[in-house]
Design an enzyme around this catalytic site. Structure first.
Site, PDB file in Angstrom:
ATOM      1  N   MET A   1       0.971  -2.915  12.209  1.00 42.98           N
ATOM      2  CA  MET A   1       0.373  -3.875  13.163  1.00 42.98           C
ATOM      3  C   MET A   1       0.321  -3.542  14.828  1.00 42.98           C
ATOM      4  O   MET A   1       0.795  -4.374  15.500  1.00 42.98           O
ATOM      5  CB  MET A   1       1.079  -5.131  13.057  1.00 42.98           C
ATOM      6  CG  MET A   1       0.842  -5.590  11.630  1.00 42.98           C
ATOM      7  SD  MET A   1      -0.714  -5.630  10.778  1.00 42.98           S
ATOM      8  CE  MET A   1      -1.459  -6.836  11.649  1.00 42.98           C
ATOM      9  N   ARG A   2       0.348  -2.181  15.100  1.00 42.42           N
ATOM     10  CA  ARG A   2       0.390  -1.972  16.447  1.00 42.42           C
ATOM     11  C   ARG A   2      -1.079  -1.188  16.738  1.00 42.42           C
ATOM     12  O   ARG A   2      -1.277  -0.344  15.843  1.00 42.42           O
ATOM     13  CB  ARG A   2       1.443  -1.076  16.703  1.00 42.42           C
ATOM     14  CG  ARG A   2       1.753  -1.179  18.058  1.00 42.42           C
ATOM     15  CD  ARG A   2       3.389  -0.738  18.231  1.00 42.42           C
ATOM     16  NE  ARG A   2       4.420  -1.875  17.539  1.00 42.42           N
ATOM     17  CZ  ARG A   2       4.790  -2.748  18.529  1.00 42.42           C
ATOM     18  NH1 ARG A   2       4.235  -2.738  19.811  1.00 42.42           N
ATOM     19  NH2 ARG A   2       5.437  -3.924  17.985  1.00 42.42           N
TER      20      ARG A   2
ATOM     21  N   ASN B   1       0.867  -1.179   0.081  1.00 39.63           N
ATOM     22  CA  ASN B   1       0.139   0.121  -0.025  1.00 39.63           C
ATOM     23  C   ASN B   1       0.935   1.299   0.004  1.00 39.63           C
ATOM     24  O   ASN B   1       0.458   2.224  -0.617  1.00 39.63           O
ATOM     25  CB  ASN B   1      -0.957  -0.136   1.146  1.00 39.63           C
ATOM     26  CG  ASN B   1      -2.212  -0.911   0.886  1.00 39.63           C
ATOM     27  OD1 ASN B   1      -2.910  -0.671   0.180  1.00 39.63           O
ATOM     28  ND2 ASN B   1      -2.045  -2.108   1.409  1.00 39.63           N
TER      29      ASN B   1
ATOM     30  N   HIS C   1      -8.641  -1.341   5.899  1.00 42.11           N
ATOM     31  CA  HIS C   1      -8.812  -2.696   6.472  1.00 42.11           C
ATOM     32  C   HIS C   1      -9.274  -3.814   5.364  1.00 42.11           C
ATOM     33  O   HIS C   1     -10.268  -3.458   4.569  1.00 42.11           O
ATOM     34  CB  HIS C   1      -9.891  -2.646   7.558  1.00 42.11           C
ATOM     35  CG  HIS C   1     -10.139  -3.862   8.382  1.00 42.11           C
ATOM     36  ND1 HIS C   1      -9.294  -4.234   9.081  1.00 42.11           N
ATOM     37  CD2 HIS C   1     -11.188  -4.601   8.084  1.00 42.11           C
ATOM     38  CE1 HIS C   1      -9.704  -5.203   9.459  1.00 42.11           C
ATOM     39  NE2 HIS C   1     -10.857  -5.647   9.130  1.00 42.11           N
TER      40      HIS C   1
HETATM   41  C1  GRF Z   1      -3.265  -4.699   4.019  1.00 42.65           C
HETATM   42  O1  GRF Z   1      -4.066  -5.926   3.674  1.00 42.65           O
HETATM   43  C2  GRF Z   1      -4.109  -3.890   4.911  1.00 42.65           C
HETATM   44  O2  GRF Z   1      -5.558  -3.677   4.308  1.00 42.65           O
HETATM   45  C3  GRF Z   1      -3.929  -4.522   6.282  1.00 42.65           C
HETATM   46  O3  GRF Z   1      -2.608  -4.672   6.464  1.00 42.65           O
HETATM   47  C4  GRF Z   1      -2.114  -5.143   5.031  1.00 42.65           C
HETATM   48  C5  GRF Z   1      -0.896  -4.324   4.683  1.00 42.65           C
HETATM   49  O4  GRF Z   1      -0.535  -4.933   3.387  1.00 42.65           O
HETATM   50  N1  GRF Z   1      -4.155  -3.211   7.360  1.00 42.65           N
HETATM   51  P1  GRF Z   1       0.938  -4.076   2.800  1.00 42.65           P
HETATM   52  O5  GRF Z   1       2.100  -4.046   3.930  1.00 42.65           O
HETATM   53  O6  GRF Z   1       0.464  -2.841   2.445  1.00 42.65           O
HETATM   54  O7  GRF Z   1       1.276  -4.756   1.663  1.00 42.65           O
END
Ligand code: GRF
Length: 199
Positions: A89-90, A13, A108
């Site tokens: 992830m926090r 992303n 999400h």
């Molecule tokens: C994505 O699927 C997002 O929706 C979730 O974590 C993932 C991150 O993927 N919150 P990336 O690290 O951007 O490839």
């Protein structure tokens, strides 16, 4: 508007955001990429795009408050106006949410309020739903809860596996998230309670 992206992992992303800035489909400045994992591939992507990075590992701080304060200080130094969570992830503490109230976005990989949590894609697949999707929302004090900016459905087909579904979801994320970020940066989102209107 200046913003920071927070990412813990692969950063696909983040890459979509960097590409959108290059194409000027996001009209805002990405000043900083923050990660809590020194080995996150997101940091490689940031460095490749010559974007400043900040690594903050909780183990280096005596407590949660000092960890959050350090990040907030660094964001203020870079004149960051808003924050984009992209696979961070926090869970942000209330101090953080207060410091950037209404200015934190998240993506999400499910249609909230269904399938909250860290395993949304697998949870949706295992549940047997026929449609899941992607949600972009504001972040508030509760996990995967803030006002919803936009959603896009993704069908789960008979031949899909969790891996295929993950690919489909990511593909949609990379389209909708940059669009939502640009709308926010250009002041095109009006929030009335839980409702977000696109102006
Ligand atoms: C994505 O699927 C997002 O929706 C979730 O974590 C993932 C991150 O993927 N919150 P990336 O690290 O951007 O490839």
């Amino acid at each position: 508007m200046n913003f920071a992206v927070f990412a813990s992992g692969n950063g696909s992303n983040l890459q979509a955001i960097i590409d959108a800035i290059k194409k000027k489909t996001i009209k805002a400045n990405l000043k900083l990429v923050v990660s809590d994992h020194p080995k996150a591939y997101a940091l490689v992507r940031a460095k490749r795009a010559k974007i400043a990075t900040l690594i903050v590992e909780p183990k280096d701080y005596p407590d949660r408050v000092s960890f959050d304060r350090e990040i907030i200080d660094q964001l203020k130094k870079k004149h960051v106006d808003f924050i984009v969570l992209a696979g961070f992830m926090r869970i942000l503490s209330p101090i953080f949410i207060k410091a950037f109230k209404g200015k934190i976005l998240n993506v999400h990989p499910a249609l909230l309020p269904a399938f909250k949590g860290a395993h949304a894609i697998k949870d949706a697949f295992d549940c047997g739903v026929k449609v899941t999707g992607v949600t972009v929302h504001f972040v508030d004090e509760q996990v995967d809860h803030g006002a919803i900016i936009c959603q896009q459905a993704v069908a789960i087909d008979k031949k899909d596996t969790p891996k295929i579904l993950e690919k489909k979801i990511h593909h949609v994320e990379h389209i909708v998230y940059p669009k939502a970020i640009d709308l926010f940066a250009r002041g095109k989102l009006k929030v009335i309670g839980r409702l977000v209107r696109i102006l």
